[in-house]
Scaffold this motif. Structure first.
Motif, PDB file in Angstrom:
ATOM      1  N   UNK A   1      49.694 110.296  37.683  1.00 23.84           N
ATOM      2  CA  UNK A   1      48.843 109.956  38.819  1.00 23.84           C
ATOM      3  C   UNK A   1      47.983 108.738  38.560  1.00 23.84           C
ATOM      4  N   UNK A   2      47.418 108.639  37.349  1.00 19.61           N
ATOM      5  CA  UNK A   2      46.442 107.597  37.063  1.00 19.61           C
ATOM      6  C   UNK A   2      47.017 106.320  36.446  1.00 19.61           C
ATOM      7  N   UNK A   3      48.087 106.451  35.657  1.00 19.63           N
ATOM      8  CA  UNK A   3      48.507 105.310  34.866  1.00 19.63           C
ATOM      9  C   UNK A   3      49.914 104.801  35.120  1.00 19.63           C
ATOM     10  N   UNK A   4      50.799 105.608  35.620  1.00 21.16           N
ATOM     11  CA  UNK A   4      52.173 105.175  35.829  1.00 21.16           C
ATOM     12  C   UNK A   4      52.318 104.497  37.179  1.00 21.16           C
ATOM     13  N   UNK A   5      52.986 103.335  37.212  1.00 24.20           N
ATOM     14  CA  UNK A   5      53.153 102.643  38.498  1.00 24.20           C
ATOM     15  C   UNK A   5      54.049 103.436  39.438  1.00 24.20           C
ATOM     16  N   UNK A   6      53.795 103.283  40.727  1.00 26.90           N
ATOM     17  CA  UNK A   6      54.633 103.932  41.739  1.00 26.90           C
ATOM     18  C   UNK A   6      55.911 103.137  41.870  1.00 26.90           C
ATOM     19  N   UNK A   7      57.029 103.818  41.751  1.00 21.26           N
ATOM     20  CA  UNK A   7      58.318 103.148  41.815  1.00 21.26           C
ATOM     21  C   UNK A   7      58.655 102.751  43.248  1.00 21.26           C
ATOM     22  N   UNK A   8      59.329 101.616  43.405  1.00 15.93           N
ATOM     23  CA  UNK A   8      59.822 101.203  44.711  1.00 15.93           C
ATOM     24  C   UNK A   8      58.834 100.418  45.546  1.00 15.93           C
ATOM     25  N   UNK A   9      57.685 100.083  44.987  1.00 12.04           N
ATOM     26  CA  UNK A   9      56.703  99.308  45.774  1.00 12.04           C
ATOM     27  C   UNK A   9      56.640  97.889  45.230  1.00 12.04           C
TER      28      UNK A   9
ATOM     29  N   UNK B   1      50.760 115.590  31.860  1.00  9.84           N
ATOM     30  CA  UNK B   1      51.814 114.752  32.410  1.00  9.84           C
ATOM     31  C   UNK B   1      51.502 114.349  33.853  1.00  9.84           C
ATOM     32  N   UNK B   2      51.039 115.297  34.656  1.00 11.79           N
ATOM     33  CA  UNK B   2      50.704 115.010  36.055  1.00 11.79           C
ATOM     34  C   UNK B   2      49.554 114.008  36.146  1.00 11.79           C
ATOM     35  N   UNK B   3      48.520 114.222  35.354  1.00 12.66           N
ATOM     36  CA  UNK B   3      47.352 113.342  35.397  1.00 12.66           C
ATOM     37  C   UNK B   3      47.735 111.937  34.947  1.00 12.66           C
ATOM     38  N   UNK B   4      48.482 111.833  33.859  1.00 10.55           N
ATOM     39  CA  UNK B   4      48.917 110.513  33.387  1.00 10.55           C
ATOM     40  C   UNK B   4      49.762 109.813  34.445  1.00 10.55           C
TER      41      UNK B   4
END
Length: 101
Positions: free
Chosen positions: A93-101, A88-91
């Protein structure tokens, strides 16, 4: 986590070793190990700032990357014993967009 590892029969860890060697409680051992980690981070950061050559800088950067990965895998528990958490952490970090940007 320490107790999960012990239940699985994993080998002795730093907390258990310190408890055995010093007679410390689990909480005392956790605090001691955490203080050692913080001291080591300070040493690494000092070496990184004071690196005089490109080769030394690259070597220190490599060492810091290994430490960062270990901190990521074990900072909140056992990264190998709970692969779903690590995944979950790796996914994230690598694939989920950062919210609020």
């Amino acid at each position: 986590m320490f107790k999960d590892e012990m239940e699985r029969g994993d080998i002795s860890k730093s907390i258990q070793c310190y408890m055995h060697e010093s007679g410390a409680t689990e909480d005392e051992a956790r605090r001691h190990i955490k203080s050692l980690i913080l001291k080591t981070w300070k040493k690494l950061n000092k070496e990184r700032v004071n690196a005089k050559s490109q080769l030394l800088q690259e070597t220190v950067d490599y060492a810091m990357d290994i430490v960062r990965m270990a901190q990521f895998m074990y900072g909140k528990g056992d990264g190998h014993g709970h692969p779903n958490v690590t995944k979950s952490h790796v996914l994230s970090l690598l694939f989920n967009p950062i919210q609020g940007i």
